[in-house]
Structure formats: structure tokens, C-alpha cells
Design an enzyme around this catalytic site. Structure first.
Site, short mmCIF file in Angstrom:
data_model
loop_
_atom_site.label_atom_id
_atom_site.label_comp_id
_atom_site.label_asym_id
_atom_site.label_seq_id
_atom_site.Cartn_x
_atom_site.Cartn_y
_atom_site.Cartn_z
N GLY A 60 -35.75 46.34 32.00
CA GLY A 60 -34.91 45.40 32.73
C GLY A 60 -35.46 44.84 34.03
O GLY A 60 -34.98 43.82 34.52
N PRO A 103 -40.03 49.88 30.23
CA PRO A 103 -40.18 48.54 30.81
C PRO A 103 -41.06 47.67 29.93
O PRO A 103 -42.02 48.15 29.32
CB PRO A 103 -40.86 48.82 32.15
CG PRO A 103 -41.56 50.12 31.95
CD PRO A 103 -40.76 50.89 30.96
N GLY A 104 -40.74 46.39 29.84
CA GLY A 104 -41.54 45.46 29.06
C GLY A 104 -42.09 44.37 29.95
O GLY A 104 -43.25 44.39 30.39
N ARG A 142 -38.57 30.30 25.59
CA ARG A 142 -37.68 30.73 26.68
C ARG A 142 -37.01 29.54 27.38
O ARG A 142 -35.80 29.58 27.65
CB ARG A 142 -38.41 31.63 27.67
CG ARG A 142 -38.83 32.98 27.04
CD ARG A 142 -39.38 33.95 28.06
NE ARG A 142 -38.39 34.40 28.99
CZ ARG A 142 -38.34 34.05 30.27
NH1 ARG A 142 -39.26 33.25 30.77
NH2 ARG A 142 -37.39 34.49 31.04
N TYR A 146 -33.14 29.84 27.23
CA TYR A 146 -32.43 30.35 28.43
C TYR A 146 -32.60 29.45 29.65
O TYR A 146 -32.33 29.89 30.77
CB TYR A 146 -32.98 31.73 28.87
CG TYR A 146 -33.36 32.71 27.82
CD1 TYR A 146 -32.41 33.27 26.98
CD2 TYR A 146 -34.68 33.14 27.71
CE1 TYR A 146 -32.78 34.21 26.05
CE2 TYR A 146 -35.06 34.09 26.77
CZ TYR A 146 -34.10 34.62 25.94
OH TYR A 146 -34.45 35.56 25.02
N CYS A 173 -41.03 17.28 18.59
CA CYS A 173 -40.07 16.25 18.14
C CYS A 173 -38.63 16.70 18.33
O CYS A 173 -37.79 16.54 17.42
CB CYS A 173 -40.31 15.89 16.67
SG CYS A 173 -41.90 15.18 16.39
N GLU A 174 -38.36 17.32 19.46
CA GLU A 174 -36.98 17.72 19.78
C GLU A 174 -36.70 17.30 21.21
O GLU A 174 -37.54 17.55 22.10
CB GLU A 174 -36.82 19.25 19.71
CG GLU A 174 -36.93 19.85 18.33
CD GLU A 174 -35.71 19.56 17.46
OE1 GLU A 174 -34.80 18.86 17.90
OE2 GLU A 174 -35.71 20.04 16.32
C1 LIG Z 1 -33.86 48.50 24.07
C2 LIG Z 1 -34.79 47.76 24.95
N1 LIG Z 1 -35.61 48.47 25.77
C3 LIG Z 1 -36.49 47.84 26.60
C4 LIG Z 1 -36.57 46.46 26.64
C5 LIG Z 1 -37.55 45.82 27.60
O1 LIG Z 1 -36.87 45.12 28.59
P1 LIG Z 1 -37.61 44.40 29.81
O2 LIG Z 1 -38.69 43.57 29.24
O3 LIG Z 1 -36.54 43.61 30.47
O4 LIG Z 1 -38.16 45.49 30.71
C6 LIG Z 1 -35.74 45.69 25.82
C7 LIG Z 1 -35.77 44.23 25.85
O5 LIG Z 1 -34.91 43.53 25.38
C8 LIG Z 1 -34.82 46.37 24.95
O6 LIG Z 1 -33.99 45.68 24.14
#
Ligand SMILES: Cc1ncc(COP(=O)(O)O)c(C=O)c1O
Length: 252
Positions: A60, A103-104, A142, A146, A173-174
Site C-alpha cells: 500500500g 509491498p509492490g 493507469r 484511474y 484510436c480511443e
Molecule cells: C493482496 C495484495 N498485497 C499486496 C499488494 C501490493 O500493493 P502495493 O503495490 O500498493 O504495495 C496488492 C496490490 O494490489 C495486493 O492486492
């Protein structure tokens, strides 16, 4: 309800609890609050006879896409999550569980950039200047999904003063295929390379073949090296799932 149900299932062993409260979050309070919610759920699970060992707080943490974005650092986030979890457990007389996170975006987003080639432009006097690039909503869904904002510049003149404000559009083409609105740029010409920053998360992973556009290649660069890590898709690969019904085979 789930915890109660699982307690009666001989095939189930609850290893831990997991949450994910959202993405691109700048505030720390939601992560602090999560500690209490998870610790309460942990107490409830224990009271029902489960023996969970893991608490997973998900991901998140946000990143800076534009100058006005002001996310906490990874260090601060880790400290807040760890301290809040420890305090929440202590307050409930819980032993410290194994704390996990996933974290992603905050790990990979700023490691990636997207390079586009500038194509045509369209100036509508008094209204707008559109600059088209050779990508768009298929490599970066994105903005259309969003209304996400990005920072962009020219690859060979990143600090050049802007002389105009343009709308950067894709080639799908959108009418919604708009990558950036109000982008300040110096004069551009077809063939210029335009860089969109911080595209390392949720771009390649969410890319599509919208309107049969092949996905671009991904190149890893660093320490004077460049290595292809995903080759660009070939047009023939776009047809790889097509099947010609038997009855039409004699026709072609
Ligand atoms: C279950 C879960 N864990 C981790 C993440 C990674 O989130 P972020 O990229 O916001 O750190 C996500 C992204 O949607 C997720 O659905």
C-alpha cells in the site's frame, strides 16, 4: 464467521491473518489503525482455538509520481508498521507474531521508465495541442483507468525549459487514450524520445493487447549494461489463440 467455520474444519489449519488496505497510500494512520484491527482478529482467532503465527499487513505504500506527491519513506513505513504492530500485540498480551508485508509499487515503481517515440501533433488554436506517441493505454492503462498522473520529459533534453503545454495521447484510436494532460514540454518533433517516469509498477503487469497492439520490450539498464528482460511481442503472436473452424478451412 469465517474463523468460526474454519475452527470446525479438520482439514484447515489457520497459519496466519492477512490484510491489504489499498494502494498508493501516503498517510501513515491507516497502517497504524490496521495493527489494532489485525491484533483484534488475532485474539479472536486464538479464542476460537486457532494457533495463527503470521500477521501479514499487505502493501500500500505510495510513491511520488508528480512533485506534489509526498509519500513517507520506506524506512518510516517499516518503522510505523513494526512499532504499531508491536504495541497492538503488547496491549493485548500477545506474543509477537511473525510480521510479514508485501509491498509492490514502493519497491519497483521508480525503477522503471517508459520510452515513447513522438509521432504526429495536432494544434487546435485556442483549445489544445495534442502530441501523439507510439504507445498509450495498452502499455499503461493507469491514466485511463484511474486518471493517474505522471512526470515526463524529453530523453535528450530533460531540463530544457518548456515552451508549450500539451496533451500526450496514445495510438489506440480511443478518445480516452490520454497519457498526460497539461504536460509542459519544449518544442518536440517526430522521432524525439519522450520519457514517462515511475512506470515500474502496474504497467508491464497490467499491459494488454488493446486493439491488437503488441506489448513493447523491457530492457534492464544499470552499471553500464543494458539487457533485454522481455522481448517485444511479434504481430504473429497476437494471433496465437486464434482457431480456424474446420468448416472454414477449405474457404481459405
Ligand atoms: C493482496 C495484495 N498485497 C499486496 C499488494 C501490493 O500493493 P502495493 O503495490 O500498493 O504495495 C496488492 C496490490 O494490489 C495486493 O492486492
Amino acid at each position: 464467521q469465517v474463523l468460526t467455520h474454519l475452527a470446525g474444519c479438520s482439514w484447515a489449519q489457520l497459519k496466519g491473518l492477512h490484510a491489504h488496505i489499498g494502494s498508493q497510500i501516503f498517510e501513515l494512520d491507516p497502517h497504524r489503525d490496521l495493527a489494532g484491527v489485525l491484533a483484534d482478529a488475532f485474539v479472536l482467532a486464538r479464542s476460537l482455538g486457532h494457533q495463527p503465527m503470521d500477521l501479514n499487513v499487505g502493501g500500500g505504500l505510495g510513491i511520488r509520481y508528480v512533485a506534489s506527491d509526498d509519500p513517507p519513506s520506506i524506512d518510516t513505513w517499516v518503522q510505523v508498521v513494526a512499532e504499531s504492530m508491536a504495541a497492538a500485540c503488547k496491549a493485548r498480551n500477545l506474543e509477537l507474531p511473525r510480521l510479514l508485508c508485501e509491498p509492490g509499487r514502493s519497491l519497483v515503481a521508480t525503477a522503471g521508465i517508459t520510452l515513447y517515440e513522438v509521432g504526429s501533433r495536432k494544434h487546435i488554436p485556442g483549445l489544445n495541442t495534442y502530441v501523439a506517441v507510439d504507445g498509450g493505454m495498452s502499455d499503461n492503462p493507469r491514466p485511463i483507468t484511474y486518471q493517474s498522473d505522471y512526470t515526463a520529459c524529453l530523453a535528450d533534453r530533460p531540463g530544457a525549459p518548456a515552451t508549450e503545454s500539451v496533451t500526450l495521447v496514445g495510438k489506440h484510436c480511443e478518445s480516452g487514450d490520454v497519457l498526460l494532460k497539461g504536460l509542459p514540454l519544449p518544442a518536440t518533433k517526430p522521432g524525439d524520445v519522450l520519457v514517462v517516469l515511475a512506470t515500474g509498477a502496474y504497467n508491464a503487469s497490467m499491459a494488454s493487447n488493446y486493439n491488437r497492439i503488441p506489448r513493447p520490450a523491457t530492457v534492464m539498464v544499470g552499471s553500464g549494461r543494458s539487457e533485454l528482460v522481455q522481448r517485444r511481442e511479434r504481430p504473429d503472436e497476437l494471433l496465437r489463440y486464434d482457431v480456424l473452424p474446420e468448416r472454414l478451412r477449405s474457404v481459405v
